[in-house]
Design a protein around this motif. Structure first.
Motif, PDB file in Angstrom:
ATOM      1  N   ASN A  48      73.536 -70.365-143.404  1.00 14.43           N
ATOM      2  CA  ASN A  48      73.041 -71.421-144.039  1.00 14.43           C
ATOM      3  C   ASN A  48      74.154 -72.214-144.691  1.00 14.43           C
ATOM      4  OD1 ASN A  48      70.545 -71.209-143.152  1.00 14.43           O
ATOM      5  ND2 ASN A  48      69.922 -70.352-145.110  1.00 14.43           N
ATOM      6  N   ALA A  49      75.313 -71.645-145.066  1.00 11.26           N
ATOM      7  CA  ALA A  49      76.468 -72.334-145.778  1.00 11.26           C
ATOM      8  C   ALA A  49      76.895 -73.088-144.553  1.00 11.26           C
ATOM      9  CB  ALA A  49      77.491 -71.140-146.253  1.00 11.26           C
ATOM     10  N   TYR A  50      77.343 -72.509-143.622  1.00  9.96           N
ATOM     11  CA  TYR A  50      77.913 -73.451-142.326  1.00  9.96           C
ATOM     12  C   TYR A  50      77.138 -74.674-142.111  1.00  9.96           C
ATOM     13  CZ  TYR A  50      79.495 -74.448-137.513  1.00  9.96           C
ATOM     14  OH  TYR A  50      80.024 -75.069-136.365  1.00  9.96           O
ATOM     15  N   LEU A  51      75.822 -74.696-141.906  1.00  7.69           N
ATOM     16  CA  LEU A  51      74.995 -75.417-141.508  1.00  7.69           C
ATOM     17  C   LEU A  51      75.034 -76.593-142.794  1.00  7.69           C
ATOM     18  CD1 LEU A  51      72.168 -73.615-139.880  1.00  7.69           C
ATOM     19  CD2 LEU A  51      73.662 -75.053-138.794  1.00  7.69           C
ATOM     20  N   LEU A  52      74.712 -76.035-143.988  1.00 13.13           N
ATOM     21  CA  LEU A  52      74.923 -77.014-145.298  1.00 13.13           C
ATOM     22  C   LEU A  52      76.050 -77.802-145.216  1.00 13.13           C
ATOM     23  CD1 LEU A  52      72.930 -78.030-147.465  1.00 13.13           C
ATOM     24  CD2 LEU A  52      73.815 -75.951-148.744  1.00 13.13           C
ATOM     25  N   VAL A 108      76.239 -81.843-144.933  1.00 16.91           N
ATOM     26  CA  VAL A 108      76.575 -82.739-146.443  1.00 16.91           C
ATOM     27  C   VAL A 108      77.829 -83.514-145.939  1.00 16.91           C
ATOM     28  CG1 VAL A 108      77.513 -82.172-148.586  1.00 16.91           C
ATOM     29  CG2 VAL A 108      75.541 -80.957-147.914  1.00 16.91           C
ATOM     30  N   PHE A 109      78.863 -82.872-145.425  1.00 18.60           N
ATOM     31  CA  PHE A 109      80.085 -83.721-145.279  1.00 18.60           C
ATOM     32  C   PHE A 109      80.326 -84.375-143.948  1.00 18.60           C
ATOM     33  CE2 PHE A 109      81.137 -80.197-148.270  1.00 18.60           C
ATOM     34  CZ  PHE A 109      81.354 -80.987-149.230  1.00 18.60           C
ATOM     35  N   MET A 110      79.217 -84.540-143.090  1.00 13.26           N
ATOM     36  CA  MET A 110      79.377 -85.151-141.832  1.00 13.26           C
ATOM     37  C   MET A 110      79.581 -86.814-142.074  1.00 13.26           C
ATOM     38  SD  MET A 110      79.339 -84.654-138.402  1.00 13.26           S
ATOM     39  CE  MET A 110      78.346 -83.288-138.148  1.00 13.26           C
ATOM     40  N   ILE A 111      78.745 -87.334-142.838  1.00 13.43           N
ATOM     41  CA  ILE A 111      79.215 -88.666-143.201  1.00 13.43           C
ATOM     42  C   ILE A 111      80.450 -89.036-143.573  1.00 13.43           C
ATOM     43  CG2 ILE A 111      78.282 -90.921-144.276  1.00 13.43           C
ATOM     44  CD1 ILE A 111      75.556 -89.828-143.733  1.00 13.43           C
ATOM     45  N   ALA A 112      80.858 -88.142-144.588  1.00 17.06           N
ATOM     46  CA  ALA A 112      82.228 -88.427-145.321  1.00 17.06           C
ATOM     47  C   ALA A 112      83.266 -88.048-144.322  1.00 17.06           C
ATOM     48  CB  ALA A 112      82.290 -87.346-146.237  1.00 17.06           C
ATOM     49  N   GLY A 113      83.023 -87.257-143.423  1.00 23.89           N
ATOM     50  CA  GLY A 113      84.089 -86.936-142.093  1.00 23.89           C
ATOM     51  C   GLY A 113      84.135 -88.048-141.501  1.00 23.89           C
ATOM     52  N   GLY A 172      80.141 -60.495-148.962  1.00 29.11           N
ATOM     53  CA  GLY A 172      79.526 -61.484-148.615  1.00 29.11           C
ATOM     54  C   GLY A 172      79.693 -62.736-148.961  1.00 29.11           C
ATOM     55  N   TRP A 173      80.116 -62.892-150.320  1.00 29.17           N
ATOM     56  CA  TRP A 173      80.481 -64.114-150.743  1.00 29.17           C
ATOM     57  C   TRP A 173      81.900 -64.750-150.221  1.00 29.17           C
ATOM     58  CZ3 TRP A 173      76.811 -66.317-152.883  1.00 29.17           C
ATOM     59  CH2 TRP A 173      75.887 -65.673-153.521  1.00 29.17           C
ATOM     60  N   TRP A 174      82.756 -63.963-149.533  1.00 26.05           N
ATOM     61  CA  TRP A 174      83.887 -64.373-149.112  1.00 26.05           C
ATOM     62  C   TRP A 174      83.541 -65.131-147.772  1.00 26.05           C
ATOM     63  CZ3 TRP A 174      88.958 -64.908-150.272  1.00 26.05           C
ATOM     64  CH2 TRP A 174      89.764 -65.348-149.412  1.00 26.05           C
ATOM     65  N   LEU A 175      82.474 -64.240-147.137  1.00 31.24           N
ATOM     66  CA  LEU A 175      82.040 -64.814-145.657  1.00 31.24           C
ATOM     67  C   LEU A 175      81.226 -66.260-145.877  1.00 31.24           C
ATOM     68  CD1 LEU A 175      80.740 -61.841-143.740  1.00 31.24           C
ATOM     69  CD2 LEU A 175      82.389 -63.426-142.959  1.00 31.24           C
ATOM     70  N   ILE A 176      80.627 -66.310-146.967  1.00 31.78           N
ATOM     71  CA  ILE A 176      79.983 -67.455-147.452  1.00 31.78           C
ATOM     72  C   ILE A 176      81.016 -68.612-147.444  1.00 31.78           C
ATOM     73  CG2 ILE A 176      78.701 -68.768-149.121  1.00 31.78           C
ATOM     74  CD1 ILE A 176      76.966 -65.992-149.581  1.00 31.78           C
ATOM     75  N   LEU A 177      81.893 -68.408-148.238  1.00 31.74           N
ATOM     76  CA  LEU A 177      83.006 -69.501-148.421  1.00 31.74           C
ATOM     77  C   LEU A 177      83.647 -69.696-147.209  1.00 31.74           C
ATOM     78  CD1 LEU A 177      84.929 -71.102-150.363  1.00 31.74           C
ATOM     79  CD2 LEU A 177      86.458 -69.043-150.487  1.00 31.74           C
ATOM     80  N   SER A 178      84.177 -68.629-146.252  1.00 36.37           N
ATOM     81  CA  SER A 178      84.711 -69.153-145.047  1.00 36.37           C
ATOM     82  C   SER A 178      83.786 -70.054-144.211  1.00 36.37           C
ATOM     83  CB  SER A 178      85.221 -67.833-144.524  1.00 36.37           C
ATOM     84  OG  SER A 178      84.149 -67.092-144.149  1.00 36.37           O
ATOM     85  N   ARG A 179      82.545 -69.627-144.280  1.00 36.97           N
ATOM     86  CA  ARG A 179      81.654 -70.321-143.480  1.00 36.97           C
ATOM     87  C   ARG A 179      81.395 -71.763-144.012  1.00 36.97           C
ATOM     88  NH1 ARG A 179      80.008 -69.430-138.446  1.00 36.97           N
ATOM     89  NH2 ARG A 179      77.880 -69.860-138.825  1.00 36.97           N
ATOM     90  N   SER A 180      81.497 -72.054-145.305  1.00 39.06           N
ATOM     91  CA  SER A 180      81.326 -73.344-145.810  1.00 39.06           C
ATOM     92  C   SER A 180      82.441 -74.132-145.288  1.00 39.06           C
ATOM     93  CB  SER A 180      81.224 -73.245-147.255  1.00 39.06           C
ATOM     94  OG  SER A 180      80.052 -72.342-147.855  1.00 39.06           O
ATOM     95  N   ILE A 181      83.668 -73.484-145.592  1.00 40.55           N
ATOM     96  CA  ILE A 181      84.927 -74.175-144.893  1.00 40.55           C
ATOM     97  C   ILE A 181      84.924 -74.567-143.456  1.00 40.55           C
ATOM     98  CG2 ILE A 181      87.433 -74.005-144.699  1.00 40.55           C
ATOM     99  CD1 ILE A 181      87.307 -72.316-147.505  1.00 40.55           C
ATOM    100  N   GLN A 182      84.253 -73.596-142.809  1.00 41.88           N
ATOM    101  CA  GLN A 182      84.148 -73.862-141.370  1.00 41.88           C
ATOM    102  C   GLN A 182      83.159 -75.127-141.386  1.00 41.88           C
ATOM    103  OE1 GLN A 182      82.685 -70.365-139.538  1.00 41.88           O
ATOM    104  NE2 GLN A 182      84.290 -70.051-138.391  1.00 41.88           N
ATOM    105  N   GLY A 183      82.204 -75.261-141.895  1.00 42.33           N
ATOM    106  CA  GLY A 183      81.482 -76.393-141.830  1.00 42.33           C
ATOM    107  C   GLY A 183      81.998 -77.643-142.188  1.00 42.33           C
ATOM    108  N   LEU A 184      82.820 -77.517-143.348  1.00 41.29           N
ATOM    109  CA  LEU A 184      83.729 -78.960-143.488  1.00 41.29           C
ATOM    110  C   LEU A 184      84.704 -79.105-142.525  1.00 41.29           C
ATOM    111  CD1 LEU A 184      84.481 -80.830-145.807  1.00 41.29           C
ATOM    112  CD2 LEU A 184      86.335 -79.038-146.518  1.00 41.29           C
TER     113      LEU A 184
END
Length: 183
Positions: free
Chosen positions: A40-44, A48-53, A86-98
């Motif tokens: 979910n971190a990747y998708l979220l 969230v940042f698509m319009i800003a991108g 797990g938290w490291w993976l969540i962070l990396s997936r969030s950055i991938q999403g960005l």
């Protein structure tokens, strides 16, 4: 083809990682809730940042933001491969999403500006077809890498696609030939 690399990255990562989640959970002793957040971190972050991108691409140049997004995605993929929790993976997936939120709107804008109106549909269709191929390839890659190589290597599959996309985008510095823009 640079834009197809971006679509391939985005589509591939939607289906590649879920296959590896049980193994990741066992190896890193991660709870089921944390596994959900890895996805979910990747998708979220992407949503969230698509319009800003898109807006940042308008301000600073779509090719620059496309390459920055691809680079961000590649770095986050390396972070995911080196994850120790797990938290490291969540962070990396969030950055991938960005990174995905930067490259996706820039990719479509580049296509729209580069090709004349009567060719855009065909080009966008080809880009989506290539991405869809990677969408269907994701579970196979995740299923093959996880037991035989490592789930960590599944993250590293993103690096050649990102590097290829960046090189191709930088190679064609003409920018938007069709509409005379050079961003």
């Amino acid at each position: 083809f640079a834009m197809a690399c971006a679509t391939a990255l985005t589509f591939l990562n939607a289906t590649l990682l879920p296959v590896a989640l049980p193994t990741i959970g066992r190896e890193l002793s991660i709870s089921i809730n944390t596994l959900y957040w890895i996805i979910n971190a990747y998708l979220l972050a992407t949503a969230v940042f698509m319009i800003a991108g898109g807006r940042i691409g308008d301000l600073f140049g779509h090719r620059k933001i496309f390459c920055l997004g691809m680079g961000t995605y590649a770095i986050a993929s390396m972070m995911g491969a080196m994850a120790y929790s797990g938290w490291w993976l969540i962070l990396s997936r969030s950055i991938q999403g960005l990174g995905g939120a930067m490259m996706a709107p820039a990719a479509m804008t580049i296509i729209i500006h580069y090709f004349p109106r009567n060719q855009r549909g065909k080009v966008i269709g080809m880009v989506i077809a290539i991405g869809s191929f990677f969408l269907t390839l994701g579970p196979f890659i995740g299923g093959a890498f996880t037991p035989y190589l490592s789930w960590r290597r599944a993250f590293l599959i993103n690096l050649p696609l990102a590097i290829c996309g960046i090189i191709l985008a930088l190679k064609f510095k003409r920018g938007a030939v069709y509409q005379g823009q050079n961003k």
